[in-house]
Design an enzyme around this catalytic site. Structure first.
Site, mmCIF file in Angstrom:
data_model
loop_
_atom_site.group_PDB
_atom_site.id
_atom_site.type_symbol
_atom_site.label_atom_id
_atom_site.label_comp_id
_atom_site.label_asym_id
_atom_site.label_seq_id
_atom_site.Cartn_x
_atom_site.Cartn_y
_atom_site.Cartn_z
ATOM 1 N N ASP A 203 -9.949 11.389 17.388
ATOM 2 C CA ASP A 203 -9.905 9.998 17.847
ATOM 3 C C ASP A 203 -11.116 9.770 18.746
ATOM 4 O O ASP A 203 -11.309 10.469 19.736
ATOM 5 C CB ASP A 203 -8.604 9.710 18.593
ATOM 6 C CG ASP A 203 -8.452 8.213 18.839
ATOM 7 O OD1 ASP A 203 -9.382 7.607 19.419
ATOM 8 O OD2 ASP A 203 -7.424 7.653 18.442
ATOM 9 N N ASN B 10 0.878 -1.165 0.000
ATOM 10 C CA ASN B 10 0.000 0.000 0.000
ATOM 11 C C ASN B 10 0.917 1.217 0.000
ATOM 12 O O ASN B 10 1.458 1.603 1.031
ATOM 13 C CB ASN B 10 -0.883 -0.046 1.253
ATOM 14 C CG ASN B 10 -1.851 1.120 1.318
ATOM 15 O OD1 ASN B 10 -1.784 2.036 0.494
ATOM 16 N ND2 ASN B 10 -2.726 1.103 2.298
ATOM 17 N N HIS C 142 -13.273 2.448 -0.226
ATOM 18 C CA HIS C 142 -13.327 1.387 0.807
ATOM 19 C C HIS C 142 -13.935 0.102 0.250
ATOM 20 O O HIS C 142 -14.419 -0.735 1.002
ATOM 21 C CB HIS C 142 -14.178 1.800 2.029
ATOM 22 C CG HIS C 142 -13.639 2.930 2.833
ATOM 23 N ND1 HIS C 142 -14.471 3.804 3.506
ATOM 24 C CD2 HIS C 142 -12.382 3.321 3.097
ATOM 25 C CE1 HIS C 142 -13.744 4.699 4.148
ATOM 26 N NE2 HIS C 142 -12.468 4.434 3.911
ATOM 27 N N GLU D 50 -8.148 -5.485 5.182
ATOM 28 C CA GLU D 50 -7.956 -5.122 3.775
ATOM 29 C C GLU D 50 -6.741 -5.822 3.166
ATOM 30 O O GLU D 50 -6.759 -6.187 1.995
ATOM 31 C CB GLU D 50 -7.855 -3.602 3.633
ATOM 32 C CG GLU D 50 -9.208 -2.955 3.905
ATOM 33 C CD GLU D 50 -9.187 -1.441 3.909
ATOM 34 O OE1 GLU D 50 -9.298 -0.857 2.816
ATOM 35 O OE2 GLU D 50 -9.082 -0.840 4.990
ATOM 36 N N ARG E 263 -12.826 14.671 7.872
ATOM 37 C CA ARG E 263 -13.537 15.046 6.639
ATOM 38 C C ARG E 263 -15.004 15.318 6.945
ATOM 39 O O ARG E 263 -15.627 14.593 7.713
ATOM 40 C CB ARG E 263 -13.425 13.915 5.612
ATOM 41 C CG ARG E 263 -12.031 13.753 5.057
ATOM 42 C CD ARG E 263 -11.947 12.604 4.086
ATOM 43 N NE ARG E 263 -11.114 11.523 4.591
ATOM 44 C CZ ARG E 263 -11.120 10.280 4.132
ATOM 45 N NH1 ARG E 263 -11.930 9.958 3.143
ATOM 46 N NH2 ARG E 263 -10.335 9.360 4.646
ATOM 47 N N ARG F 206 -2.518 -2.146 -3.457
ATOM 48 C CA ARG F 206 -3.743 -1.394 -3.234
ATOM 49 C C ARG F 206 -3.714 -0.166 -4.148
ATOM 50 O O ARG F 206 -2.751 0.602 -4.130
ATOM 51 C CB ARG F 206 -3.803 -0.926 -1.783
ATOM 52 C CG ARG F 206 -5.011 -0.073 -1.558
ATOM 53 C CD ARG F 206 -5.041 0.524 -0.196
ATOM 54 N NE ARG F 206 -6.297 1.220 -0.022
ATOM 55 C CZ ARG F 206 -6.431 2.336 0.658
ATOM 56 N NH1 ARG F 206 -5.388 2.889 1.243
ATOM 57 N NH2 ARG F 206 -7.598 2.897 0.769
ATOM 58 N N GLY G 83 -13.959 4.223 10.338
ATOM 59 C CA GLY G 83 -12.572 4.335 10.816
ATOM 60 C C GLY G 83 -12.243 5.814 10.830
ATOM 61 O O GLY G 83 -13.081 6.631 11.219
HETATM 62 P P1 ADP Z 1 -8.212 3.986 9.095
HETATM 63 O O1 ADP Z 1 -9.427 4.552 8.428
HETATM 64 O O2 ADP Z 1 -7.080 4.957 9.205
HETATM 65 O O3 ADP Z 1 -7.814 2.605 8.604
HETATM 66 P P2 ADP Z 1 -9.090 2.632 11.507
HETATM 67 O O4 ADP Z 1 -10.079 1.752 10.869
HETATM 68 O O5 ADP Z 1 -7.879 2.016 12.106
HETATM 69 O O6 ADP Z 1 -8.660 3.828 10.589
HETATM 70 O O7 ADP Z 1 -9.849 3.477 12.643
HETATM 71 C C1 ADP Z 1 -9.163 4.442 13.371
HETATM 72 C C2 ADP Z 1 -10.111 5.091 14.330
HETATM 73 O O8 ADP Z 1 -10.800 4.098 15.086
HETATM 74 C C3 ADP Z 1 -9.403 5.939 15.375
HETATM 75 O O9 ADP Z 1 -9.228 7.248 14.939
HETATM 76 C C4 ADP Z 1 -10.356 5.892 16.537
HETATM 77 O O10 ADP Z 1 -11.251 6.970 16.430
HETATM 78 C C5 ADP Z 1 -11.150 4.633 16.349
HETATM 79 N N1 ADP Z 1 -10.904 3.633 17.408
HETATM 80 C C6 ADP Z 1 -9.890 2.752 17.503
HETATM 81 N N2 ADP Z 1 -10.030 2.009 18.626
HETATM 82 C C7 ADP Z 1 -11.157 2.415 19.238
HETATM 83 C C8 ADP Z 1 -11.845 2.046 20.437
HETATM 84 N N3 ADP Z 1 -11.395 1.089 21.228
HETATM 85 N N4 ADP Z 1 -12.990 2.701 20.721
HETATM 86 C C9 ADP Z 1 -13.451 3.672 19.915
HETATM 87 N N5 ADP Z 1 -12.850 4.060 18.786
HETATM 88 C C10 ADP Z 1 -11.718 3.462 18.456
#
Ligand code: ADP
Length: 404
Positions: free
Chosen positions: A285, A7, A183, A387, A244, A94, A213
């Site tokens: 987050d 990726n 996605h 993925e 976003r 990817r 995510g």
């Molecule tokens: P990406 O889209 O970058 O692949 P991910 O699927 O890894 O992202 O998701 C990242 C987000 O998931 C983080 O920014 C956070 O908001 C959320 N996240 C990760 N762990 C937890 C958790 N235990 N509880 C709530 N939200 C979480």
């Protein structure tokens, strides 16, 4: 067969080596800060068992040097997982934007590269970086089959009524302005897993897959095919994401230009990098947002409410579009881990046949699981996305001609 999954981003390369016979991850790595002062490479071999981690910090001039360093670690006679480069059977890439050219994964040929170059205007940041990764891998492994797996491909089954914007038709005909969706690899993967859990072929399943995510999107799947999705021509439309905005009034651009003196590029930055949850409450987050909301931060609570309300609105829309819905699937960082976001996104949908089991929803687990109650007409699942594994499976399927 071992597949190397790449990726490639503008200044980073994420990679994995997966043994596709057992679907075991042999190595996972990240090369960062390519072309910046000091680059960094982290390589972990056998992450699922006796993980061994190596970190290198040194200038990494370009993608080629980054990839060569990674291959060096993977084939290191002392602790590398591959004795020589030949132990890799294929490389899967990817690729963010396949435009209208690709409705499935493709073995990379000069024609495929040409098509990717043609699609650069649709993904000016992502496709050139993906192409860099492809070119470097083809130089390093000239004899290996290379496969492109597209984020957009799964959504190519959308009908025109879902993918057309109501703007002058010439913009579609001449410039391919339309909804593409992203996605796709993740939506396709969790849909396949869900069909397995429902015990019937994916081609007979109507599903709504919800990927939450950093980026967020929802897809309506009819008889196994994507018929609508929330991300649009670019990955900005639809749900409220980490940074976003998702849906806004398109006239916002003009307002910001006329009233705030902003240039188009600054507005694009604002909507992509300073909006979403971060724009509403300063944090993107979800774990921080929950902590702040519990401590009484009203804007954090509001950000949660805006995001889950938007989720609910699209769930209702896709239930209307699909008619019969067999299951709703939550996936990705928030979708897999956040019971509150799931419950709030489904709140009030009982009259549409969606009933959560509060106990199952709050149970913590890394496994795919059903979280709806026995009387729920629509089943609700949490299914971890993967993925890289999906790209590995696609690559092996293209190379061997056999469905994985
Ligand atoms: P990406 O889209 O970058 O692949 P991910 O699927 O890894 O992202 O998701 C990242 C987000 O998931 C983080 O920014 C956070 O908001 C959320 N996240 C990760 N762990 C937890 C958790 N235990 N509880 C709530 N939200 C979480």
């Amino acid at each position: 067969m071992n597949v190397l999954i790449i990726n490639s981003g503008s200044s980073s390369i994420k990679y994995q080596v997966i043994d596709m016979t057992t679907e075991t991850v042999l190595a996972v790595g990240l090369v960062e800060r390519i072309g910046e002062g000091v680059g960094r490479l982290k390589n972990t071999v056998r992450p699922e068992t006796d993980a061994h981690e190596t970190v290198l910090e040194q200038p990494i001039a370009d993608h080629r040097q980054g990839m060569e360093l990674a291959i060096g670690l993977l084939t290191d006679p002392a602790q590398g997982v591959l004795r020589d480069g030949a132990a890799i059977g294929a490389v899967g890439h990817r690729v963010v934007h396949g435009g209208e050219d690709f409705s499935g994964s493709m073995r990379i040929t000069p024609q495929v590269i040409e098509a990717l170059e043609r699609n650069i205007p649709l993904a000016p940041l992502h496709n050139p970086a993906n192409l860099d990764g492809i070119r470097v891998a083809m130089e390093i492994f000239p004899d290996l089959p290379q496969v492109a797996v597209f984020d957009t491909a799964f959504h190519q089954t959308m009908p025109p009524r879902a993918f057309l914007y109501a703007i002058p038709y010439e913009l579609y005909e001449q410039d391919r302005v339309r909804r593409y969706g992203f996605h796709g690899t993740s939506h396709r993967f969790v849909a396949g897993e869900c069909a397995g859990l429902l015990g019937r072929p994916l081609a007979e399943c109507n599903l709504i897959t919800v990927h939450l995510g950093n980026g967020c999107s929802m897809t309506a799947i009819e008889n196994g095919r994507s018929i609508d999705t929330t991300l649009g021509m670019t990955p900005l439309e639809g749900l409220v994401m980490g940074t976003r905005s998702g849906d806004v009034d398109p006239a916002l651009h003009l307002f910001l230009k006329q009233n705030k003196g902003m240039e188009l590029e600054a507005i694009d930055d604002l909507l992509n990098k300073e909006s979403g949850l971060k724009g509403l409450c300063g944090m993107n987050d979800m774990r921080d947002i929950h902590r702040a909301a519990e401590a009484g931060d009203r804007r954090a609570a509001l950000a949660l409410e805006v995001q889950t309300y938007r989720n609910r609105k699209y769930l209702g829309a896709y239930m209307a579009v699909l008619g019969r819905v067999d299951a709703i699937v939550f996936t990705a960082g928030i979708g897999e881990n956040d019971a509150v976001v799931r419950a709030e996104s489904l709140r009030g949908l009982e009259h549409l046949g969606v009933v959560l089991d509060a106990g199952r929803n709050t149970e913590r687990s890394r496994e795919a699981r059903c979280i709806s109650s026995a009387e729920s007409r629509v089943r609700v699942f949490v299914i971890p996305t993967n993925e890289e594994l999906a790209i590995g499976r696609e690559t092996a399927t293209v190379v061997t001609g056999k469905e994985q």
